[in-house]
Design an enzyme around this catalytic site. Structure first.
Site, short mmCIF file in Angstrom:
data_model
loop_
_atom_site.label_atom_id
_atom_site.label_comp_id
_atom_site.label_asym_id
_atom_site.label_seq_id
_atom_site.Cartn_x
_atom_site.Cartn_y
_atom_site.Cartn_z
N ARG A 1 -1.11 24.22 -7.05
CA ARG A 1 -0.19 25.19 -7.70
C ARG A 1 -0.85 25.99 -8.81
O ARG A 1 -0.50 27.14 -9.04
CB ARG A 1 0.98 24.43 -8.32
CG ARG A 1 1.82 23.76 -7.27
CD ARG A 1 2.92 22.98 -7.96
NE ARG A 1 3.77 22.38 -6.96
CZ ARG A 1 4.06 21.08 -6.91
NH1 ARG A 1 3.56 20.27 -7.82
NH2 ARG A 1 4.84 20.60 -5.99
N LYS B 1 -1.40 6.89 1.39
CA LYS B 1 -0.36 5.93 1.08
C LYS B 1 0.24 6.24 -0.28
O LYS B 1 -0.44 6.91 -1.06
CB LYS B 1 -0.89 4.50 1.15
CG LYS B 1 -1.86 4.13 0.00
CD LYS B 1 -2.11 2.66 -0.05
CE LYS B 1 -1.23 1.96 -1.05
NZ LYS B 1 -1.67 2.05 -2.45
N ASP C 1 -5.64 3.98 4.80
CA ASP C 1 -5.58 2.78 3.96
C ASP C 1 -7.03 2.52 3.59
O ASP C 1 -7.82 2.09 4.45
CB ASP C 1 -4.99 1.61 4.76
CG ASP C 1 -4.93 0.34 3.93
OD1 ASP C 1 -5.84 0.13 3.11
OD2 ASP C 1 -3.98 -0.44 4.09
N HIS C 2 -7.40 2.79 2.35
CA HIS C 2 -8.84 2.82 2.06
C HIS C 2 -9.50 1.45 2.24
O HIS C 2 -10.71 1.36 2.39
CB HIS C 2 -9.12 3.43 0.67
CG HIS C 2 -8.89 2.49 -0.47
ND1 HIS C 2 -7.66 2.24 -0.99
CD2 HIS C 2 -9.75 1.74 -1.20
CE1 HIS C 2 -7.77 1.38 -1.99
NE2 HIS C 2 -9.04 1.06 -2.14
N LYS D 1 -13.68 -0.12 3.79
CA LYS D 1 -14.67 -0.94 3.06
C LYS D 1 -15.59 -1.63 4.06
O LYS D 1 -15.12 -2.17 5.07
CB LYS D 1 -13.95 -1.98 2.20
CG LYS D 1 -13.24 -1.37 0.99
CD LYS D 1 -12.65 -2.46 0.12
CE LYS D 1 -11.71 -1.88 -0.94
NZ LYS D 1 -12.36 -1.47 -2.17
N GLU E 1 -6.96 -7.92 -9.34
CA GLU E 1 -7.49 -6.80 -10.13
C GLU E 1 -7.46 -7.16 -11.60
O GLU E 1 -6.51 -7.81 -12.06
CB GLU E 1 -6.63 -5.55 -9.91
CG GLU E 1 -6.68 -5.01 -8.51
CD GLU E 1 -5.95 -3.69 -8.44
OE1 GLU E 1 -6.58 -2.68 -8.71
OE2 GLU E 1 -4.74 -3.70 -8.15
N ASP F 1 2.67 -1.50 -3.21
CA ASP F 1 1.39 -0.87 -3.52
C ASP F 1 0.23 -1.57 -2.81
O ASP F 1 -0.74 -0.92 -2.43
CB ASP F 1 1.17 -0.93 -5.05
CG ASP F 1 -0.05 -0.15 -5.51
OD1 ASP F 1 -0.18 1.01 -5.09
OD2 ASP F 1 -0.87 -0.70 -6.27
N HIS G 1 -2.71 -2.92 2.17
CA HIS G 1 -4.07 -3.50 2.16
C HIS G 1 -4.10 -4.96 2.64
O HIS G 1 -4.91 -5.33 3.48
CB HIS G 1 -4.66 -3.44 0.75
CG HIS G 1 -4.69 -2.05 0.16
ND1 HIS G 1 -4.87 -0.92 0.90
CD2 HIS G 1 -4.55 -1.62 -1.12
CE1 HIS G 1 -4.87 0.15 0.11
NE2 HIS G 1 -4.66 -0.26 -1.12
N LYS H 1 -2.17 -7.35 -10.80
CA LYS H 1 -2.93 -6.58 -11.79
C LYS H 1 -3.08 -7.42 -13.05
O LYS H 1 -2.28 -8.32 -13.30
CB LYS H 1 -2.18 -5.29 -12.11
CG LYS H 1 -2.14 -4.35 -10.91
CD LYS H 1 -2.06 -2.90 -11.33
CE LYS H 1 -1.99 -1.98 -10.15
NZ LYS H 1 -3.29 -1.73 -9.50
C1 BG6 Z 1 -4.71 1.34 -4.37
C2 BG6 Z 1 -3.57 0.94 -5.23
O1 BG6 Z 1 -4.28 1.59 -3.06
O2 BG6 Z 1 -5.68 0.30 -4.35
C3 BG6 Z 1 -4.05 0.63 -6.63
O3 BG6 Z 1 -2.61 1.98 -5.28
C4 BG6 Z 1 -5.16 -0.40 -6.60
O4 BG6 Z 1 -2.98 0.17 -7.45
C5 BG6 Z 1 -6.24 0.00 -5.61
O5 BG6 Z 1 -5.69 -0.50 -7.90
C6 BG6 Z 1 -7.25 -1.12 -5.44
O6 BG6 Z 1 -8.33 -0.66 -4.68
P1 BG6 Z 1 -9.78 -1.26 -4.87
O7 BG6 Z 1 -10.60 -0.55 -3.85
O8 BG6 Z 1 -10.19 -0.98 -6.29
O9 BG6 Z 1 -9.67 -2.73 -4.61
#
Ligand code: BG6
Length: 514
Positions: free
Chosen positions: A50, A156, A185-186, A190, A224, A243, A248, A348
């Site tokens: 924007r 996501k 989904d990252h 990995k 985390e 989340d 994940h 977390k």
């Molecule tokens: C994200 C979440 O998808 O994954 C975050 O939204 C989280 O809250 C993160 O911190 C964790 O990813 P990684 O790769 O640091 O384990």
């Protein structure tokens, strides 16, 4: 240098081009691919957002991101200059139909100057509420009509419950074929998560014992150390189940529990994964307390630094009921896994950042050694270390050095660092390359997403109906609430203490106090 041909000429349009994800992850990933020779000359990134920004400002901002987040020696001045020429900014409102028509013209013009048919990737790095509008406008402007050469990446969270995920899938299907939709989904990008498939199906050794006859239970931990940081307003409406667990941890569960695929074709792998999710035993809403534990962090100490309670974080409601920790016990009702519990936990502000999977095998059927010989005895376990200390450890018993027979658990280790040379690619590099090459294996299909939501819905309902009066119930810097130890202790088991960095793990019967 690339191990295969560079990707085809491609235009990548990033909706949310001025946002954090583009700056922190997407452009650094594309730049790394460029340095490795994957990106062809005919390549453009069009960042759309924007705000008013010139190409020069856009490039400068992205250069800063590359300097911070590309884990190699900063941008080489010459190479960066070549790459930066491919980056452009377009100022537009996401809801403005006219902007999409101009975008189409811009893409057509760009492509005309190239000899080859180009691919188009539309990356939706926008808040979930904006996704439907962007998808609709892309469809209406005819930008997604070419099913073979256009793909849309959706970040996501995909919906916020089963019904909204289903609605979003329906809406996307009005404008796109399922094969064009890449739900990211990252975790699936990995290296160590992908290695689960390699480990399970590239070796004959473990598969014969990978079932209820030999495995006692499985633990999946994604811990985390960070809190919610500047993402308070997103996180406070999301929480740990939505989340992390719905996506994940469920994906990791699928990779551990799936049947061997016939081939590595995208739909074959995704079919095997969805079979697992479909087999997960539903949690009855009135029994959620026996299957799930929630937590929220209070203030505490992490590495000698005092950190605030969740409710004192920016943009978090002072009486928030949002869980920052969740643990779940699941069963997969099929021949392979009947009655083998899968314990999942994530949170977390835990003691350390560590993601790992422990497969605990059953004890020996008969303990022939006298009690004093086997005093330190432990059943075999296999540790799949996702991060950090990426690798795998297999624990077994060995005779201790000495004149007498004494047993001790020892580890056989594989470490990525020691075994392989070279840089470990970032998850986004792997996944973006897959999108550009049209490989959807590591992306979630519509049915997977919906069934993953179905599994967590009873817990979401129960927790949202009933405020957690005990919150905050764990101190930052610990391993979560006491109740999480209770969840697994009710079955006569305990959480493994996550592997200490570069040290030997020890079975910790009271991991919560660590
Ligand atoms: C994200 C979440 O998808 O994954 C975050 O939204 C989280 O809250 C993160 O911190 C964790 O990813 P990684 O790769 O640091 O384990």
């Amino acid at each position: 240098m690339p191990e295969a041909e560079p990707v085809k000429p491609t235009i990548m349009v990033i909706f949310g081009g001025a946002g954090d994800l583009t700056w922190r992850k997407l452009v650094p990933a594309v730049y790394s691919l460029y340095l490795e020779g994957w990106i062809p000359e005919e390549f453009r990134v069009l960042g759309l957002d924007r705000q008013e920004t010139s190409d020069q400002e856009f490039r400068q901002h992205l250069k800063d991101g590359v300097e911070r987040f590309v884990k190699r020696s900063g941008p080489d001045v010459e190479r960066w200059k070549e790459f930066a020429d491919k980056l452009h900014f377009i100022q537009a409102e996401f809801s403005d139909a006219k902007a999409y028509r101009s975008l189409k013209k811009r893409i057509d013009d760009e492509m005309k100057s190239w000899d080859e048919q180009a691919d188009c990737v539309f990356y939706l790095a926008v808040p979930p509420s904006v996704v439907p509008a962007v998808a609709k406008h892309l469809g209406q402007a005819g930008l997604t009509r070419d099913h073979d050469h256009t793909r849309v990446v959706v970040e996501k969270p995909f919906g916020r419950d089963r019904a909204s995920a289903r609605d979003l899938n329906q809406l996307l299907h009005e404008h796109l074929k399922e094969g064009q939709i890449y739900r990211i989904d990252h975790y699936l990008g990995k290296e160590t998560v992908q290695n689960i498939l390699a480990f399970r199906f590239g070796n004959a050794l473990f598969e014969p014992i990978w079932d209820r006859r030999y495995i006692d239970h499985v633990q999946i931990t994604v811990a985390e150390r960070l809190g919610v940081g500047h993402r308070g307003s997103y996180y406070d409406n999301t929480g740990a189940l939505r989340d992390m667990i719905q996506n994940h941890l469920m994906q990791i569960l699928c990779l551990i529990a799936m049947e061997p695929p016939v081939s590595f074709r995208a739909d074959e792998i995704r079919n095997r994964k969805v079979d697992v999710l479909r087999a997960v035993r539903p949690i009855p809403e009135h029994e959620v307390d026996r299957h799930a534990v929630r937590g929220q962090y209070g203030a505490g100490w992490i590495e000698s630094e005092h950190v605030a309670a969740y409710r004192d974080e920016p943009d978090v409601r002072p009486d928030s009921n949002t869980p920052t920790f969740a643990a779940l016990k699941l069963f997969v009702d099929n021949w392979r896994w009947q009655d083998v519990p899968f314990y999942l936990r994530t949170g977390k502000r835990l003691a350390r950042r560590v993601s790992e999977i422990v497969i605990q095998f059953r004890p020996v059927p008969h303990q022939a050694f006298p009690a004093d010989v086997a005093s330190g005895w432990q059943p075999n376990s296999l540790w799949i270390q996702i991060q950090p200390n990426e690798g795998i450890r297999l624990r077994f018993q060995a005779k201790r050095i000495g004149l007498k027979m004494r047993l001790s658990p020892v580890d056989m280790r594989f470490s990525y660092d020691e075994a392989f040379e070279g840089r470990v690619p970032e998850a986004y590099e792997t996944l973006l390359l897959d999108v550009m090459q049209g490989d959807a294996t590591q992306f979630m299909r519509n049915d997977q997403i919906e069934v993953a939501w179905k599994i967590v819905m009873p817990v979401i309902h129960a927790w949202e109906a009933d405020d957690a009066i005990e919150f905050p119930n764990y101190q930052a810097g610990t391993w979560g609430p006491q109740a999480a130890a209770g969840l697994i202790a009710q079955d006569g088991r305990s959480w493994y203490s996550p592997t200490p960095p570069a040290a030997r793990p020890i079975r910790d019967e009271n991991a919560q106090d660590e």
